[in-house]
Design a protein around this motif. Structure first.
Motif, PDB file in Angstrom:
ATOM      1  N   GLY A 117      83.731 128.070  24.585  1.00  0.00           N
ATOM      2  CA  GLY A 117      84.163 128.413  23.235  1.00  0.00           C
ATOM      3  C   GLY A 117      83.346 129.575  22.682  1.00  0.00           C
ATOM      4  O   GLY A 117      82.631 130.258  23.431  1.00  0.00           O
ATOM      5  N   GLU A 118      83.470 129.773  21.390  1.00  0.00           N
ATOM      6  CA  GLU A 118      82.864 130.962  20.793  1.00  0.00           C
ATOM      7  C   GLU A 118      81.470 130.684  20.229  1.00  0.00           C
ATOM      8  O   GLU A 118      80.461 131.123  20.769  1.00  0.00           O
ATOM      9  CB  GLU A 118      83.792 131.507  19.716  1.00  0.00           C
ATOM     10  CG  GLU A 118      85.141 131.906  20.324  1.00  0.00           C
ATOM     11  CD  GLU A 118      86.078 132.590  19.354  1.00  0.00           C
ATOM     12  OE1 GLU A 118      86.958 133.315  19.811  1.00  0.00           O
ATOM     13  OE2 GLU A 118      85.937 132.395  18.123  1.00  0.00           O
ATOM     14  N   ALA A 119      81.438 129.942  19.118  1.00  0.00           N
ATOM     15  CA  ALA A 119      80.156 129.704  18.451  1.00  0.00           C
ATOM     16  C   ALA A 119      80.272 128.428  17.626  1.00  0.00           C
ATOM     17  O   ALA A 119      81.366 128.078  17.171  1.00  0.00           O
ATOM     18  CB  ALA A 119      79.819 130.880  17.540  1.00  0.00           C
ATOM     19  N   PRO A 120      79.160 127.766  17.402  1.00  0.00           N
ATOM     20  CA  PRO A 120      79.221 126.547  16.581  1.00  0.00           C
ATOM     21  C   PRO A 120      79.632 126.872  15.152  1.00  0.00           C
ATOM     22  O   PRO A 120      79.309 127.935  14.623  1.00  0.00           O
ATOM     23  CB  PRO A 120      77.780 126.029  16.596  1.00  0.00           C
ATOM     24  CG  PRO A 120      77.057 126.824  17.626  1.00  0.00           C
ATOM     25  CD  PRO A 120      77.809 128.082  17.843  1.00  0.00           C
ATOM     26  N   ASP A 123      80.043 121.869  11.439  1.00  0.00           N
ATOM     27  CA  ASP A 123      79.893 120.512  11.990  1.00  0.00           C
ATOM     28  C   ASP A 123      79.057 120.515  13.264  1.00  0.00           C
ATOM     29  O   ASP A 123      78.220 119.642  13.473  1.00  0.00           O
ATOM     30  CB  ASP A 123      81.273 119.912  12.288  1.00  0.00           C
ATOM     31  CG  ASP A 123      82.096 119.788  11.013  1.00  0.00           C
ATOM     32  OD1 ASP A 123      81.528 119.383   9.989  1.00  0.00           O
ATOM     33  OD2 ASP A 123      83.294 120.123  11.049  1.00  0.00           O
ATOM     34  N   GLU A 124      79.300 121.521  14.104  1.00  0.00           N
ATOM     35  CA  GLU A 124      78.575 121.610  15.365  1.00  0.00           C
ATOM     36  C   GLU A 124      77.095 121.889  15.117  1.00  0.00           C
ATOM     37  O   GLU A 124      76.221 121.322  15.774  1.00  0.00           O
ATOM     38  CB  GLU A 124      79.171 122.725  16.244  1.00  0.00           C
ATOM     39  CG  GLU A 124      80.562 122.434  16.778  1.00  0.00           C
ATOM     40  CD  GLU A 124      81.680 122.595  15.748  1.00  0.00           C
ATOM     41  OE1 GLU A 124      81.439 123.255  14.717  1.00  0.00           O
ATOM     42  OE2 GLU A 124      82.777 122.068  15.971  1.00  0.00           O
ATOM     43  N   ASP A 125      76.849 122.751  14.127  1.00  0.00           N
ATOM     44  CA  ASP A 125      75.463 123.091  13.759  1.00  0.00           C
ATOM     45  C   ASP A 125      74.733 121.831  13.290  1.00  0.00           C
ATOM     46  O   ASP A 125      73.569 121.607  13.607  1.00  0.00           O
ATOM     47  CB  ASP A 125      75.504 124.143  12.642  1.00  0.00           C
ATOM     48  CG  ASP A 125      74.122 124.589  12.205  1.00  0.00           C
ATOM     49  OD1 ASP A 125      73.276 124.836  13.076  1.00  0.00           O
ATOM     50  OD2 ASP A 125      73.895 124.686  10.980  1.00  0.00           O
ATOM     51  N   ARG A 129      76.219 119.621  18.811  1.00  0.00           N
ATOM     52  CA  ARG A 129      77.160 119.479  19.936  1.00  0.00           C
ATOM     53  C   ARG A 129      78.350 120.402  19.688  1.00  0.00           C
ATOM     54  O   ARG A 129      78.789 120.535  18.537  1.00  0.00           O
ATOM     55  CB  ARG A 129      77.691 118.048  20.033  1.00  0.00           C
ATOM     56  CG  ARG A 129      76.680 117.071  20.601  1.00  0.00           C
ATOM     57  CD  ARG A 129      77.376 115.787  21.052  1.00  0.00           C
ATOM     58  NE  ARG A 129      78.137 115.160  19.989  1.00  0.00           N
ATOM     59  CZ  ARG A 129      79.359 114.624  20.149  1.00  0.00           C
ATOM     60  NH1 ARG A 129      79.960 114.674  21.317  1.00  0.00           N
ATOM     61  NH2 ARG A 129      79.975 114.046  19.144  1.00  0.00           N
ATOM     62  N   PRO A 130      78.893 121.021  20.745  1.00  0.00           N
ATOM     63  CA  PRO A 130      80.030 121.923  20.525  1.00  0.00           C
ATOM     64  C   PRO A 130      81.319 121.163  20.247  1.00  0.00           C
ATOM     65  O   PRO A 130      81.494 120.027  20.701  1.00  0.00           O
ATOM     66  CB  PRO A 130      80.141 122.687  21.851  1.00  0.00           C
ATOM     67  CG  PRO A 130      79.518 121.794  22.862  1.00  0.00           C
ATOM     68  CD  PRO A 130      78.468 120.984  22.144  1.00  0.00           C
ATOM     69  N   PHE A 131      82.197 121.804  19.503  1.00  0.00           N
ATOM     70  CA  PHE A 131      83.557 121.306  19.256  1.00  0.00           C
ATOM     71  C   PHE A 131      83.592 119.860  18.759  1.00  0.00           C
ATOM     72  O   PHE A 131      84.191 118.994  19.395  1.00  0.00           O
ATOM     73  CB  PHE A 131      84.416 121.459  20.537  1.00  0.00           C
ATOM     74  CG  PHE A 131      84.873 122.873  20.779  1.00  0.00           C
ATOM     75  CD1 PHE A 131      85.907 123.410  20.022  1.00  0.00           C
ATOM     76  CD2 PHE A 131      84.272 123.675  21.734  1.00  0.00           C
ATOM     77  CE1 PHE A 131      86.336 124.718  20.234  1.00  0.00           C
ATOM     78  CE2 PHE A 131      84.698 124.986  21.945  1.00  0.00           C
ATOM     79  CZ  PHE A 131      85.726 125.497  21.187  1.00  0.00           C
ATOM     80  N   THR A 157      80.821 124.370  26.569  1.00  0.00           N
ATOM     81  CA  THR A 157      79.728 125.118  25.928  1.00  0.00           C
ATOM     82  C   THR A 157      80.337 126.237  25.073  1.00  0.00           C
ATOM     83  O   THR A 157      81.553 126.353  24.963  1.00  0.00           O
ATOM     84  CB  THR A 157      78.738 125.692  26.965  1.00  0.00           C
ATOM     85  OG1 THR A 157      77.569 126.182  26.281  1.00  0.00           O
ATOM     86  CG2 THR A 157      79.350 126.841  27.760  1.00  0.00           C
ATOM     87  N   ASN A 158      79.484 127.034  24.469  1.00  0.00           N
ATOM     88  CA  ASN A 158      79.915 128.182  23.664  1.00  0.00           C
ATOM     89  C   ASN A 158      79.189 129.437  24.126  1.00  0.00           C
ATOM     90  O   ASN A 158      78.123 129.339  24.748  1.00  0.00           O
ATOM     91  CB  ASN A 158      79.552 127.955  22.186  1.00  0.00           C
ATOM     92  CG  ASN A 158      80.517 127.009  21.497  1.00  0.00           C
ATOM     93  OD1 ASN A 158      81.722 127.122  21.631  1.00  0.00           O
ATOM     94  ND2 ASN A 158      79.961 126.064  20.751  1.00  0.00           N
ATOM     95  N   VAL A 159      79.727 130.575  23.754  1.00  0.00           N
ATOM     96  CA  VAL A 159      79.007 131.832  24.042  1.00  0.00           C
ATOM     97  C   VAL A 159      77.685 131.836  23.273  1.00  0.00           C
ATOM     98  O   VAL A 159      76.637 132.170  23.806  1.00  0.00           O
ATOM     99  CB  VAL A 159      79.850 133.061  23.626  1.00  0.00           C
ATOM    100  CG1 VAL A 159      79.063 134.345  23.781  1.00  0.00           C
ATOM    101  CG2 VAL A 159      81.140 133.111  24.428  1.00  0.00           C
TER     102      VAL A 159
END
Ligand code: URA
Length: 257
Positions: A117-120, A123-125, A129-131, A157-159
């Motif tokens: 994915g792109e970035a948190p 909610d992810e922050d 956890r991603p997504f 994961t994210n970039v």
């Protein structure tokens, strides 16, 4: 004397003084010129005290090559835990300062499918956890339609591992700094295929944007088959695009056999 006479007398006196070459007005208080001369002589005779030496200029700090440092740290990581620690120790990305948590990954390391994915977001922050927000919920639903889940057979994961302020797009230098970590992440997770969601991920992994054109066409990234897809956040805003994503999910399912 009346005032007109006083004025004429003063004028005559001043004119006479000018004629005499006087070019300086005298102070009201007397000036002791002998004392001034004495002081000047004493000053000239006084030993010259060496001026305190100015501190040597501090040499500028050597410029840090943030990308080279990222590459060195990422390449030194021997497993996913070491890579997470390397990211946590990396200090050159400004995003880290504004983030609550490092968002590294979720799901099953070593799974056949790795989603990038792109970035948190917020909610992810918060959760690290991603997504896990609305887009993440939709992603889970989409994966479930083809029998995939992060609990069993998907790694995510994210970039970027840190949330950009106000969810702004990452800057090119931020992507460049995170690329070595992402590439190493893929190498260590050893998926069979990559699913590249959204433009930022396409930029980081394929070196190009244009998700509308790229989606659904298998390509290669980091030596692996890679499928660009619409980002689930985009699908939330544009439900009509779900039809294309359904077709992409079927393509993923077929590739996995
Ligand atoms: N969007 C992403 O690209 N990644 C997340 O983790 C959440 C939203």
């Amino acid at each position: 004397m009346d005032s007109a006479l006083e004025w004429h007398a003063a004028h005559a006196a001043l004119s006479w003084q000018l004629e005499m070459g006087i070019d300086e007005t005298l102070a009201e208080a007397p000036i002791d010129r002998f004392a001034l001369e004495e002081a000047a002589r004493a000053k000239a005779a006084a030993p010259v005290v060496a001026k305190a030496e100015a501190p040597a200029p501090v040499p500028p700090a050597p410029e840090v090559d943030a990308v080279a440092e990222a590459r060195a740290m990422a390449d030194a990581a021997g497993d996913l835990e070491a890579l997470r620690a390397a990211l946590a120790a990396y200090e050159h990305c400004e995003l880290k300062k504004g983030a609550r948590n490092l968002v590294f990954s979720d799901g099953v390391p070593g799974a056949r499918v790795m989603i990038v994915g792109e970035a948190p977001g917020r909610d992810e922050d918060r959760e690290g956890r991603p997504f896990v927000g609305r887009a993440g919920h939709l992603l889970d639903l989409m994966l479930a339609t083809i029998g995939l889940s992060r609990e069993e057979n998907v790694y995510i994961t994210n970039v970027l591992p840190w949330r950009p302020p106000q969810n702004r797009d990452p800057k090119p230098d931020e992507i460049a700094m995170m690329q070595p970590f992402l590439f190493r992440h893929i190498a260590l997770a050893k998926p069979e295929v990559l699913v590249v969601v959204g433009n930022i991920s396409c930029q980081a992994l394929l070196g190009k944007r244009g998700i509308t054109r790229l989606r659904g066409h298998w390509t290669e990234a980091q030596g692996l088959p890679a499928l660009p897809m619409f980002h689930p956040a985009y699908l939330l805003r544009t439900p009509s695009a779900k039809r294309e994503s359904w077709s992409d999910l079927l393509s993923l399912k077929a590739r996995l056999g």
